[in-house]
Scaffold this active site. Structure first.
Site, PDB file in Angstrom:
ATOM      1  CG  ASP A  37      12.909  91.512  57.716  1.00 48.45           C
ATOM      2  OD1 ASP A  37      13.550  92.531  58.017  1.00 48.45           O
ATOM      3  OD2 ASP A  37      13.232  90.771  56.776  1.00 48.45           O
ATOM      4  CE1 TYR A 157      18.816 101.378  47.664  1.00 46.69           C
ATOM      5  CE2 TYR A 157      19.986 103.460  47.412  1.00 46.69           C
ATOM      6  CZ  TYR A 157      19.407 102.492  48.221  1.00 46.69           C
ATOM      7  OH  TYR A 157      19.407 102.655  49.593  1.00 46.69           O
ATOM      8  CB  ILE A 190      23.803 103.298  57.532  1.00 44.01           C
ATOM      9  CG1 ILE A 190      23.115 104.586  57.033  1.00 44.01           C
ATOM     10  CG2 ILE A 190      23.514 103.036  59.010  1.00 44.01           C
ATOM     11  CD1 ILE A 190      23.555 105.872  57.655  1.00 44.01           C
ATOM     12  CB  THR A 192      23.080  98.011  57.572  1.00 36.20           C
ATOM     13  OG1 THR A 192      23.083  98.195  56.143  1.00 36.20           O
ATOM     14  CG2 THR A 192      22.690  99.304  58.259  1.00 36.20           C
TER      15      THR A 192
HETATM   16  N1  LIG Z   1      22.844 101.026  54.744  1.00 33.50           N
HETATM   17  C1  LIG Z   1      22.893 102.164  54.096  1.00 33.50           C
HETATM   18  O1  LIG Z   1      23.979 102.741  53.898  1.00 33.50           O
HETATM   19  C2  LIG Z   1      21.628 102.815  53.597  1.00 33.50           C
HETATM   20  C3  LIG Z   1      21.712 104.116  53.089  1.00 33.50           C
HETATM   21  C4  LIG Z   1      20.566 104.749  52.628  1.00 33.50           C
HETATM   22  C5  LIG Z   1      19.351 104.080  52.674  1.00 33.50           C
HETATM   23  N2  LIG Z   1      19.295 102.807  53.151  1.00 33.50           N
HETATM   24  C6  LIG Z   1      17.981 102.163  53.169  1.00 33.50           C
HETATM   25  O2  LIG Z   1      17.681 101.761  54.487  1.00 33.50           O
HETATM   26  C7  LIG Z   1      16.747 100.684  54.453  1.00 33.50           C
HETATM   27  C8  LIG Z   1      17.224  99.591  55.386  1.00 33.50           C
HETATM   28  O3  LIG Z   1      18.458  99.093  54.875  1.00 33.50           O
HETATM   29  P1  LIG Z   1      19.628  98.518  55.794  1.00 33.50           P
HETATM   30  O4  LIG Z   1      20.847  99.258  55.432  1.00 33.50           O
HETATM   31  O5  LIG Z   1      19.182  98.464  57.206  1.00 33.50           O
HETATM   32  O6  LIG Z   1      19.773  97.070  55.141  1.00 33.50           O
HETATM   33  P2  LIG Z   1      19.564  95.603  55.720  1.00 33.50           P
HETATM   34  O7  LIG Z   1      19.852  94.721  54.561  1.00 33.50           O
HETATM   35  O8  LIG Z   1      20.320  95.451  56.980  1.00 33.50           O
HETATM   36  O9  LIG Z   1      18.007  95.556  56.082  1.00 33.50           O
HETATM   37  C9  LIG Z   1      17.000  95.480  55.115  1.00 33.50           C
HETATM   38  C10 LIG Z   1      15.879  94.612  55.660  1.00 33.50           C
HETATM   39  O10 LIG Z   1      14.807  94.633  54.695  1.00 33.50           O
HETATM   40  C11 LIG Z   1      14.305  93.300  54.600  1.00 33.50           C
HETATM   41  N3  LIG Z   1      13.649  93.109  53.315  1.00 33.50           N
HETATM   42  C12 LIG Z   1      14.226  93.031  52.086  1.00 33.50           C
HETATM   43  N4  LIG Z   1      13.307  92.808  51.152  1.00 33.50           N
HETATM   44  C13 LIG Z   1      12.111  92.741  51.786  1.00 33.50           C
HETATM   45  C14 LIG Z   1      10.777  92.526  51.353  1.00 33.50           C
HETATM   46  N5  LIG Z   1      10.484  92.296  50.060  1.00 33.50           N
HETATM   47  N6  LIG Z   1       9.779  92.558  52.270  1.00 33.50           N
HETATM   48  C15 LIG Z   1      10.071  92.754  53.584  1.00 33.50           C
HETATM   49  N7  LIG Z   1      11.302  92.935  54.051  1.00 33.50           N
HETATM   50  C16 LIG Z   1      12.322  92.933  53.167  1.00 33.50           C
HETATM   51  C17 LIG Z   1      15.539  92.412  54.764  1.00 33.50           C
HETATM   52  O11 LIG Z   1      15.188  91.075  55.110  1.00 33.50           O
HETATM   53  C18 LIG Z   1      16.302  93.152  55.837  1.00 33.50           C
HETATM   54  O12 LIG Z   1      15.936  92.703  57.131  1.00 33.50           O
HETATM   55  C19 LIG Z   1      16.622 100.283  52.993  1.00 33.50           C
HETATM   56  O13 LIG Z   1      15.440 100.831  52.460  1.00 33.50           O
HETATM   57  C20 LIG Z   1      17.842 100.909  52.344  1.00 33.50           C
HETATM   58  O14 LIG Z   1      17.653 101.173  50.982  1.00 33.50           O
HETATM   59  C21 LIG Z   1      20.404 102.157  53.629  1.00 33.50           C
END
Ligand SMILES: NC(=O)c1ccc[n+]([C@@H]2O[C@H](COP(=O)([O-])OP(=O)(O)OC[C@H]3O[C@@H](n4cnc5c(N)ncnc54)[C@H](O)[C@@H]3O)[C@@H](O)[C@H]2O)c1
Length: 254
Positions: A37, A157, A190, A192
């Site tokens: 991370d 996005y 989700i 988060t």
């Molecule tokens: N939460 C949702 O509803 C949802 C829906 C569809 C897709 N997603 C995708 O799921 C993935 C995880 O998202 P999440 O919801 O768990 O969010 P989150 O913000 O809880 O987690 C994202 C993590 O990515 C890390 N991160 C960000 N930029 C970074 C970088 N440059 N290098 C390394 N790490 C980095 C952050 O520090 C964080 O720990 C993402 O790709 C997001 O687009 C999330």
């Protein structure tokens, strides 16, 4: 035997949300996990949670925008555990709620760099390690339902996540001959920090409106995405490659 016994897995974005839940599940299923991370502190917190049930994991700081960081992440994995079997390329950001004409190229570039080029950077080094290991492997990339459809004020996005699915399909065709499977997951809404922090009422209202049309009218827990990722990463998914799987409570079904 547990599904992932004997496997070594990298999880990017492992310090939070879906990445943390998947790191924990991977470890519960017997894998040794590299929690990567941009926030080393958050990655270490995930490792501490894994240690609570005697799982094995290390924390690595990586900015997926940096090719050198991604190379180092894979090298550290091989140095510590001697192999790489699974990679969950999941780090990402939500982007900025602006109409396309007002988006600004800097905002655009940041989202594309992290969400799309970041997955590419990771895969370059993961594929090299898996090919050299000669035992195949499984890669899962995090796309989104926004990789399958559009949304207002989400041009970068949506573009980044459509790109992840294209990258997944193209590279799966190449990697099959090495016994490497590559798939994408497309989560819906989700719970988060990405969706629950901040005070963007417009985004909140959009989510609630979308959920009213879904088959399962609630947001998901990150663990519900992790279950799909763990299955796709396991040998049970031996004939599954080049696909994008929705885990969205049916929000895209209607
Ligand atoms: N939460 C949702 O509803 C949802 C829906 C569809 C897709 N997603 C995708 O799921 C993935 C995880 O998202 P999440 O919801 O768990 O969010 P989150 O913000 O809880 O987690 C994202 C993590 O990515 C890390 N991160 C960000 N930029 C970074 C970088 N440059 N290098 C390394 N790490 C980095 C952050 O520090 C964080 O720990 C993402 O790709 C997001 O687009 C999330």
């Amino acid at each position: 035997m547990q599904n992932l016994e004997g496997k070594v897995a990298i999880v990017t974005g492992g310090g939070s949300g879906i990445g943390r839940a998947t790191s924990l599940l991977f470890a519960q299923q017997g894998a040794r996990v590299v929690v990567a991370d941009i926030s080393l502190e958050n990655a270490q917190a995930t490792v501490a949670q894994i240690a609570e049930f005697c799982g094995e994991a290390i924390a690595v700081k990586v900015d997926v925008r940096s090719d050198a960081d991604c190379q180092r992440m894979v090298e550290q994995t091989l140095e510590r555990f001697g192999q790489l079997d699974i990679a969950f390329n999941n780090a990402g950001i939500g982007g900025y709620p602006h109409l396309t004409a007002d988006y600004g190229v800097e905002n655009w570039q940041r989202v594309i760099d992290i969400n799309l080029t970041g997955v590419f950077n990771c895969m370059v080094h993961e594929l090299k390690a898996m090919e050299a290991g000669g035992k195949g492997g499984a890669i899962v990339n995090t796309a989104s339902i926004m990789g399958l459809k559009g949304t207002i004020s989400g041009s970068a996005y949506c573009a980044s996540k459509h790109g992840v699915i294209g990258l997944t399909k193209a590279s799966a065709l190449e990697a099959g001959r090495h016994g490497i499977r590559i798939n994408a997951v497309c989560p819906g809404y989700i719970e988060t920090p990405m969706t629950t922090t901040g005070d963007d009422l417009v985004a909140d209202k959009l989510i609630q409106a979308e959920l009213r049309r879904a088959a399962i009218r609630r947001m998901a827990k990150p663990q519900e995405v992790a279950e799909l990722v763990a299955w796709l990463s396991s040998d049970k998914a031996s004939f599954v490659s080049g696909s994008a799987y929705t885990v969205d409570g049916g929000v895209t079904a209607g």
